[in-house]
Every structure is written in structure tokens, then in C-alpha cells.
Motif scaffolding. Structure first.
Motif, PDB file in Angstrom:
ATOM      1  N   GLN A  32       0.829  -1.206   0.000  1.00 48.89           N
ATOM      2  CA  GLN A  32       0.000   0.000   0.000  1.00 48.89           C
ATOM      3  C   GLN A  32       0.861   1.252   0.000  1.00 48.89           C
ATOM      4  O   GLN A  32       1.821   1.356   0.752  1.00 48.89           O
ATOM      5  CB  GLN A  32      -0.859   0.036   1.248  1.00 48.89           C
ATOM      6  CG  GLN A  32      -1.814  -1.109   1.380  1.00 48.89           C
ATOM      7  CD  GLN A  32      -2.540  -0.992   2.696  1.00 48.89           C
ATOM      8  OE1 GLN A  32      -3.586  -0.394   2.792  1.00 48.89           O
ATOM      9  NE2 GLN A  32      -1.932  -1.539   3.724  1.00 48.89           N
ATOM     10  N   GLN A  84      -2.218   3.528   4.195  1.00 46.25           N
ATOM     11  CA  GLN A  84      -2.963   2.306   4.546  1.00 46.25           C
ATOM     12  C   GLN A  84      -4.408   2.488   4.097  1.00 46.25           C
ATOM     13  O   GLN A  84      -5.338   2.162   4.813  1.00 46.25           O
ATOM     14  CB  GLN A  84      -2.920   2.077   6.056  1.00 46.25           C
ATOM     15  CG  GLN A  84      -1.542   1.703   6.574  1.00 46.25           C
ATOM     16  CD  GLN A  84      -1.556   1.377   8.043  1.00 46.25           C
ATOM     17  OE1 GLN A  84      -2.314   1.967   8.807  1.00 46.25           O
ATOM     18  NE2 GLN A  84      -0.723   0.436   8.457  1.00 46.25           N
ATOM     19  N   ASP A 131       2.405  -2.176   4.172  1.00 43.98           N
ATOM     20  CA  ASP A 131       2.422  -0.767   3.775  1.00 43.98           C
ATOM     21  C   ASP A 131       3.826  -0.341   3.346  1.00 43.98           C
ATOM     22  O   ASP A 131       4.815  -0.986   3.672  1.00 43.98           O
ATOM     23  CB  ASP A 131       1.817   0.147   4.852  1.00 43.98           C
ATOM     24  CG  ASP A 131       2.375  -0.085   6.240  1.00 43.98           C
ATOM     25  OD1 ASP A 131       3.592   0.108   6.408  1.00 43.98           O
ATOM     26  OD2 ASP A 131       1.599  -0.466   7.140  1.00 43.98           O
TER      27      ASP A 131
END
Lengths: 632, 307
Positions: A344, A358, A408
Motif C-alpha cells: 500500500q 494504509q 504498507d
């Protein structure tokens, strides 16, 4: 020791090499180093930096203000004007002192404007001197080093600027009080292959130490700690290592930041061992890695391989993941075992392509048309990336469905020293094809746990279709078979809940009874654990409800904890508090207090503690939202 | 007993559809090649052509619109010992899936791509497909087609396919032979099959094509096979194939345009990097160690990341 430092310079200027040097030098002396890499979507010139923390025990987060700021270009001084405090040493090339803000063209226009306003407010000149004066006001002490002179004293030929990053690192080490031998050792590690380069760089290290000694900059020597063998890896590395250990045989990808590093790492280390079926002996082989024409191809090609029995995976980031939606729906419908690693970054659209975010949790839970079961897991530190990737491949194979593994960007680019990789922590179980027969039913409905006969093309004859299908895999629109197939597929999620231990789905860190209960997922785990220690020192008890599996969601466990929690604070790197929404959907519990960050930079310990205290002190308020803003 | 390559699933194409000829040509080709039914699979996209795998008594995947090529490539690269047939519509291959079509030419994985070329999107009521001529107005269209057409032969050649041919679904004898040659071809092949849609295309009918088609192989001097011995000859053969591919208005050539056996397949290229790739392909490896844990020696494999 708790040493925080930031090393900045132009992209392509060897910042990563410098940071690697510093990390390896401290590691050689037995210390632990934790770091995050920040960079622009740019090849050369724009500001990039590494934020590092050195401790005796393993650091889990980063912190401002830093103790040392090393500027390899004037932009770094301007960009990090806010990141210094009492005692910060600002190391820079004396030549920078003639630089103006106006000539720092590689600073983003909006950033330059903001810096300009800050300097104007303080009535300071719009140049390096002004910036340094502001830093001094904050308690920082500028250390101007004549980079060119120091390097030239050591290197007789070659371009001195090429050694500025080594010089910057060495000065940092000297200021930190690390003996020169460790700096030299790190040079040998970083430039291992090139003897002449090692020799020249060691000369620069020696000159840096000499300069620091002569100018009373060298710090008080720090003790050498017992040295252990460790892995120096990032989140990207972790996922790649886990996939290799988890039996990955086929990986597809289309280049995208910050996901493609994983595939490159697999390509570099793709020669692996496997067990030959007939005589169970260890053989050498390799993983097939294909750079596809787009992410649609990546997600469908990986499925083609999975359908023949190879453990398959792909890795991507938001924009590419969007393209995969239809393919993921197919994997759900046709029960194809596939692991999709979703790195992400800041969205929407291209968003902040090299920054943290996120914001894809809700999307990952809902990607693809129609209703189908999926498993969604998330990692929170480098070690988790390893074991979660292994588990993800196992889940895909066992439950025959798409598994989405969320990492992430902050974690992907976190570098950490991992003491051990335990190859016995996660079993890798082989799922063999069912013995073939004329009546092989790939989607047999007579299964209690929803899991049908495994079968692979090449070994079994069966059909697959994106249409609703019968047990053989042929198209059907029969309403009764439709109902039964839908229920069979979703039954597998119940089986996941029955079989996967709760520790792999959600974990409560800290005391079971606490004044503050943090809720989070992903890379905030470490920084919250550190803030919990800070709060403890302030006599405030805190615990952390950390979520690892979002589908199937551990509703009962989460609900039980939240119902008895006194003050719940949700911490996420997005604007909509997405995990809190998922919790509300699954448990009916509203989390009214949140600390959010969506500027694309990592959450630091200082800012999180401050916001947690703000909420704690105002806990009588019904609703509170703190937005974090740290980071250059 | 010889394997029956035709499945028992009811075929629901329209009466008179050109697809029947393709299906029969495929089953006959598979029978004549006497292939083990486990070693050949078919992978399709969406539309009338997409149903083909269900009608074949071999493993089959009926995938997504336009995505048959990447699915099929995954199958082939994971298990290079499989023969992979990819039936697809003109929209599937040259419209929604055109990016994959071009990319596969560059890869040359070893797929046998059969384009069901009827110039319309039949299953959605006859919209213009990418192979329809500019200005043509078939009966399913409310106005004449305002797109130009893509030439499948020229595009396949330009993309790098090592085998390019055209068949006519009402000449099953020729088509069957082309399919056999294509299946045995090591790299990827494209067979553009003129396949009239009796329901929505009232222009490009069986009679329309019957009058125009002629066979390349009838000219005894036609030599599409490139061996790679002479670069000059190879270039000349490519140019001839390309020029033949442009013929359409008066007469339409069928047969093999180009058959380059010198371009290494993608599987051969992979074999350079992946140890024992053909002997132990990804699909056939045991990933679990004898003790149930990974056999990967992580310290050795990632020695460069240890300090």
C-alpha cells in the motif's frame, strides 16, 4: 543508547549506500539499527533521506527531533528545518553556506514556499544561514565540515564529490563515538566486490575520523557489544524470503513502487532447493519470475500457473491492484490458490507513489465483483512479513482461494536487523492432486468444510469457468446448484476460522486491563509498542489490540477486548479510519477516538505520544481525532 | 481405445455457425496427433468462442474476456510439457485482449492461438468487432461501422509471433492440418480463422468467403519455413508473409504465412536461468521438506543479507 539520525541528500547521491554503511558499522559493533527510507518519485536530484535509530536493544520505531542530521546537499537542511531540537548536531558541507532557498530548485515548490514562510516569520534570511539560525534557535548546533578539503586530503585522484556520502557517514560515526574500525569494516561490507573502491573509501573514513578528532567533534567512545549474526532486511526482503520458504514457484509482476523490489529480490535469489518426488532427495531448481505486460496479466498468469499445481503469487501496489479486480473475482469463483501481496502506498490514483499509506484496506476487502470468499492478512514488522508470506501461500493452497497480504510502504522500506529466521516456525504442507479418474469432480459439493478435491491441469482432467459451474466445472445456471456452490465456497471461511489459531488473526499486547487500549494494524505496531513504554513511564497503562487478519474477521476476540476497554484509540495511516470501520461492521462497536496520518510519512514516537496524551487528557470528550503531520 | 476429444456437453452455438468447423478441426487434429489427453489443455476467454473448452474432452479453463493469453501463458510456463490451445474471439484477442496478444508475440511461450474471426460480437447481439471493415453495416448494427479494422496477420507478424496462419472454418481439411502444425510448433502460433456468424454478419458469409479464399500452399514456390540459416532469406520471407497478409479485397489467402523455427521459445529462454526447468518444472515440484518444513536453506540463500 538511543541515537536518532537523519541522513539526507539528492536522490541518486548514494544516500542509501551511506545509510547502509552506518547501519552495518553499528551492527558490527553489536548495536541494533532500525530505519526507514523516504524518497520522491524521481530518479536523480530530488530530496531523499533515511531516518535511522540505533539502540542496544532492537528499536521498533523512529523519533524526532534527531540527534544528528547529516546533509549531503543544501536541500536537506531546508527540508528538515523542523526535525531538529535541543542538542541536534547538523553536519553539512561548508560550501552549502552560500546557498539560497531560491536556488534550491529540486525542492517541491509548495515545500519551498512553506520553508520561505517559516523563515520570514522568524525574520531570517532565505538561505542556508537563515535555516541554520532557525535550527540553532531550536537548540541545534551546526557543524560545517569542508567536505572537499577533507576528501582531497585522503584521495589523490578521482572526483571528491563521489566520496561525500562516505564522508558524511564516517563523520556521523565519529560523532556518535563509534571507533573507526567499525566504519572501515562497514566499507568492506558495502563495497565487498571492489578492492580498490574499498581502499579509497577507507582512506576517506580515516580522514573523517582524523578531522573529527582534530576539531573536537568526535564523541565519547561507546562500548562494543557482543556481536551476533543477523539478517539485515527490509519488508520487501521479508516477503520475498517468506515466499521462497513457503514454496513459491511462480511469481508475476508489473513494475510498480514499492512492490517490484520484492520480485527483483526473488530473481536474485530464485535458485532454490526442492524435494524430488520419487526419491525424496533434495534437488536444485528455481522459481519462474515473469515481468508481465500489465497487472491484469500478472494476476491471471499467476493463476494459470497455480492451476497446474505451482505455488503462485504476484506483488503489486494500489494502481496495479485496481487492475487485478476482475482476476481476483475469478480466483474466488474458481477457487484458485493465489497469493497477492499488496504494497500500500498513498492513494487515490497515483497519489503519493513513493510514500506510505494504509488506504487500501476497504478495497482489499471488497475487490472484485460479486461475492466470494477471500483471506486478507496484514503484516506489521519485517519478521511478520516473512512468516505471513509463508502462511499466505499455505492458506491459498489449503483453502483454495485468493489470499491478499497487505504490507504498507513504510514497512516495505523499513530496514531491520533480524536475529534469526526460523525455518521451523511455519510448516509447508504439500497439497497433491487427487488421483485422476473419469469421474473427477474438481468442485465436489459433498464436502463439509467446503474444500473440494484438489486437482491440477496436467494431472487431472476438469474444467473451470468464470460462470457459475457444476461439480465438473462446466457452466450452469441451475438455481439449485448455484445456491449450493455459493454456500460451499463460503463454507471455507468458516473452516479458516476453525483452523487458524487466534494469534495469527489478532493479538493483544500489554496488560489485559489498561487505561488506554490502542487499536491498529500494519507498521504502526512498533511505534505504538514504544509509546506504550513511554506511557508506562508516565504511570499510564496501555495495551494494543493488533489486527492481523481482516477476512475472516476475528469478531469475537476483538469484541471481547473492546467491550471492556476504558479508552480506545484507533491508530491508522489513512483518513477514514478504515480498520475502525471494519470493526464497526463486524462487531457493531464504534471507536470514537482516533489518531490518523495521511501525509505519506511514517508515524514517529514523539508525535504519537503527544497525540495519545492529548486524547487521554481530554478523554471525557465523546469524539476526538488527532491528525499527525511529522515528516519531510 | 482412442480418446474421444469431443466432450458430452451440448453445443449451443447457432445452427450454421462457423465455430463448429473449428471445433471439429481441433478434435480431429488432437486425435491425429494422438496426444495424451492429460498433456493438452485449452484456455479460452469470453463469448461464443469462449465455450470451446467445455466441448473438448481435455482439461480446460474458460477465463475472462480478453485474458485467455495470460492465463494460458501461466499454464504453459509452469508446466512446459503441456500443449496449450487458446481459442478466442476477434474481440477477445484483438480488442479487449490486444495488449496481451502483442505481449505474447514477444514472449513466444508456445501457445496455439486460434482466432474465431467473424467481425462481430455475437453473444452481445452483433456489435462491430476489431476486424470489421470501416463503413461496413452488418444487420446487427444501427449505423455503419466507423472504426477501421485491425489486420490479424500483420499484427501477429509485427508482434513477433513465430507461426502465423489463416484458415477458413468451412475448409476443415486445411484447418485441421494448420492446427496440427501449429500444435507441434515450439513457439507461439496464431491462426486467424475466417468463421462466418450466420446470425449477425450477413456480409462476410460462407459464400462471401468461398468466392475469395485461395490456398497459399497451392503455389509450389511458397515457402514460409524460416530456419535461420540465412538472415537475408529470413527477412525476405517475413516481408513476403506481411505482403500476403495485406491481401483482402479481391482474394483472401489461407494457409501458413510464416513459420519461423529459429526464434527460441520463452520456455527455452527461461531454461537458461532456471535450473532443471524442463525436467522439474514449477508444477511438478514438491515444496515441502521431508520433515514437513521448508527445504530452503535460508542462511545460504540469503547469505548476502546476513551480517
Amino acid at each position: 543508547m538511543d541515537l536518532n539520525l537523519t541522513l539526507g541528500g539528492p536522490q541518486g547521491g548514494g544516500i542509501d549506500t551511506s545509510s547502509n554503511m552506518i547501519t552495518r558499522a553499528f551492527a558490527a559493533a553489536g548495536y541494533n539499527v532500525f530505519g526507514v527510507r523516504e524518497y520522491h518519485s524521481n530518479i536523480k536530484g530530488r530530496h531523499s533521506y533515511n531516518h535511522l535509530r540505533v539502540k542496544e536493544e532492537r528499536p521498533r520505531s523512529l523519533k524526532y527531533p534527531v540527534d544528528i542530521l547529516i546533509a549531503l546537499d543544501p536541500d536537506t537542511i531546508f527540508e528538515h528545518i523542523e526535525d531538529v531540537g535541543e542538542g541536534t548536531k547538523i553536519v553539512y558541507d561548508k560550501q552549502f553556506e552560500t546557498s539560497d532557498l531560491a536556488s534550491a530548485r529540486m525542492i517541491m515548490r509548495d515545500t519551498a514556499k512553506r520553508i520561505k514562510e517559516t523563515l520570514q516569520d522568524e525574520k531570517l534570511p532565505l538561505n542556508i544561514k537563515g535555516a541554520l539560525q532557525l535550527m540553532q534557535k531550536k537548540g541545534g548546533s551546526p557543524i560545517a565540515v569542508p567536505f572537499n578539503e577533507v576528501v582531497s586530503s585522503a584521495i589523490s585522484d578521482g572526483v571528491p564529490t563521489r566520496y561525500f556520502n562516505t564522508l558524511g557517514s564516517a563523520i556521523t560515526l565519529a560523532i556518535a563515538g563509534l571507533p573507526s574500525e567499525f566504519g572501515e569494516e562497514s566499507i568492506r561490507q558495502v563495497f565487498s566486490a571492489k578492492e580498490s573502491v574499498v581502499a579509497e573509501n577507507i582512506k576517506v573514513v580515516k580522514a573523517a575520523y582524523e578531522y573529527c578528532n582534530n576539531n573536537k567533534l568526535a564523541g565519547k567512545p561507546i562500548p562494543k557489544l557482543p556481536k551476533k549474526k543477523r539478517f539485515l532486511i527490509t519488508g520487501n526482503d521479508g516477503s520475498a524470503i517468506g515466499k521462497l520458504m513457503g514454496g513459491l514457484r511462480f511469481q508475476t509482476y508489473y513494475p510498480i513502487t514499492p512492490a517490484s523490489d520484492e520480485s527483483s529480490i526473488l530473481e536474485e535469489h530464485g535458485a532454490i532447493s526442492f524435494i524430488e518426488n520419487e526419491n525424496r532427495s533434495l534437488k536444485d531448481s528455481g522459481i519462474v519470475i515473469v515481468q508481465t505486460e500489465d497487472e491484469i496479466s500478472a494476476v491471471t498468469m499467476a493463476q494459470g500457473a497455480a492451476i497446474t499445481g505451482a505455488r503462485s503469487s504476484t506483488a503489486t501496489s494500489g494502481p496495479g491492484f485496481s487492475l487485478m479486480a476482475e482476476g481476483i473475482s475469478f480466483a474466488g469463483m474458481d477457487e484458485v490458490p493465489i497469493l497477492i501481496t499488496l504494497y500500500q502506498r498513498g492513494g487515490p490514483s497515483t497519489g503519493l507513489p513513493t510514500r506510505n499509506g494504509q488506504s487500501d484496506l476497504l478495497f482489499a476487502l471488497n475487490t472484485g465483483h460479486g461475492e466470494f470468499p477471500r483471506i486478507v492478512i496484514s503484516s506489521g514488522d519485517v519478521e511478520e512479513c516473512i512468516y505471513d508470506a509463508m502462511k499466505g501461500l499455505n492458506y491459498a493452497q489449503r483453502y483454495q482461494m485468493p489470499v491478499l497480504h497487505l504490507i504498507d510502504k513504510n514497512l516495505a522500506n523499513t530496514s531491520d536487523l533480524v536475529p534469526e529466521i526460523d525455518s521451523k516456525r511455519v510448516k509447508v504442507s504439500q497439497v497433491l492432486a487427487t488421483k485422476d479418474s473419469e469421474s473427477f469432480r474438481r468442485y465436489n459439493l459433498d464436502t463439509e468444510n467446503g474444500i473440494s478435491n484438489p486437482g491440477y491441469l496436467g494431472k487431472n482432467i476438469f474444467w473451470m469457468t468464470g460462470d457459475e459451474h457444476d461439480e465438473l466445472g462446466h457452466v450452469t445456471e441451475d438455481p439449485d446448484v448455484r445456491d449450493r456452490m455459493m454456500r460451499k465456497r463460503f463454507q471455507k471461511l468458516k473452516t479458516v476460522e476453525d483452523e487458524v489459531p487466534m494469534n495469527d488473526r489478532a493479538v493483544l499486547y500489554g496488560p489485559s486491563d489498561a487505561e488506554i487500549t490502542f487499536v491498529t494494524w500494519g507498521s504502526q505496531k512498533g511505534v505504538i509498542l514504544d509509546v506504550m513504554e513511554d506511557l508506562k513511564a508516565k504511570k499510564i497503562s496501555a495495551n494494543l489490540l493488533y489486527i492481523k487478519m481482516f477476512e475472516p474477521f476475528p469478531s469475537e476476540f476483538v469484541s471481547k477486548i473492546l467491550k471492556k476497554a476504558k479508552l480506545v484509540i484507533d491508530v491508522e495511516s489513512n483518513m477514514l479510519a478504515q480498520a475502525a470501520r471494519v470493526i464497526r461492521t463486524n462487531t457493531g462497536i464504534n471507536i470514537e477516538k482516533s489518531i490518523l496520518k495521511y501525509n505519506g510519512r511514517h508515524i514517529t514516537e514523539d508525535e504519537l505520544l503527544e497525540s495519545a496524551m492529548n486524547i487521554y487528557n481530554n478523554r471525557k470528550e465523546e469524539k476526538l481525532e488527532e491528525v499527525l503531520e511529522n515528516g519531510a | 481405445m482412442a480418446h474421444n476429444f469431443k466432450s458430452d456437453v451440448t453445443v449451443d452455438w447457432c445452427p450454421g455457425c462457423g465455430d463448429f468447423g473449428i471445433l471439429t478441426s481441433i478434435t480431429q487434429a488432437l486425435s491425429e496427433l494422438n496426444l495424451d489427453p492429460h498433456n493438452v489443455v485449452s484456455v479460452s476467454g469470453i463469448g461464443c468462442s469462449g465455450k470451446t473448452p467445455h466441448y473438448l474432452n481435455i482439461g480446460g479453463i474458460h477465463t475472462l474476456h480478453g485474458r485467455s493469453i495470460p492465463f494460458a501463458t501461466g499454464v504453459k510456463l509452469s508446466n512446459p510439457n503441456l500443449k496449450v490451445i487458446v481459442p478466442g474471439g476477434d474481440g477477445d484477442m484483438l480488442g479487449i485482449g490486444a495488449g496481451h496478444f502483442v505481449a505474447e508475440g514477444r514472449r513466444n511461450s508456445g501457445l496455439t492461438i486460434i482466432i474465431f474471426d467473424n467481425e462481430v460480437y455475437g453473444l452481445t447481439k452483433g456489435q462491430a468487432a476489431p476486424t470489421m471493415q470501416l463503413g461496413e453495416k452488418t444487420k446487427g448494427l444501427s449505423r455503419a461501422n466507423i472504426f477501421g479494422k485491425v489486420n490479424p496477420i500483420a499484427l501477429a507478424l509485427a508482434s513477433g509471433y513465430s507461426f502465423v496462419a489463416r484458415g477458413f472454418s468451412f475448409d476443415m481439411k486445411q484447418l485441421k492440418e494448420i492446427i496440427k502444425t501449429a500444435i507441434l510448433h515450439e513457439g507461439s502460433s496464431v491462426i486467424d480463422v475466417l468463421q462466418p456468424c450466420p446470425t449477425y454478419n450477413n456480409i462476410n458469409t460462407m459464400d462471401y468467403y468461398r468466392k475469395k479464399v485461395y490456398k497459399l500452399e497451392d503455389d509450389k514456390s511458397w515457402d514460409p519455413v524460416v530456419t535461420g540459416e540465412s538472415m537475408d532469406k529470413a527477412i525476405e520471407q517475413f516481408q513476403k508473409a506481411y505482403n500476403k497478409g495485406l491481401e483482402w479485397e479481391e482474394r483472401i489467402p489461407t494457409g501458413i504465412f510464416y513459420d519461423n523455427r529459429a526464434i527460441p521459445s520463452f520456455t527455452k529462454r527461461l531454461n537458461e536461468f532456471v535450473p532443471q526447468y524442463f525436467k522439474n518444472p514449477p508444477s511438478d515440484q514438491i515444496v515441502s521438506g521431508v520433515d514437513g518444513f521448508t527445504p530452503v536453506d535460508v542462511v545460504k540463500t540469503f547469505a548476502d543479507k546476513t551480517i
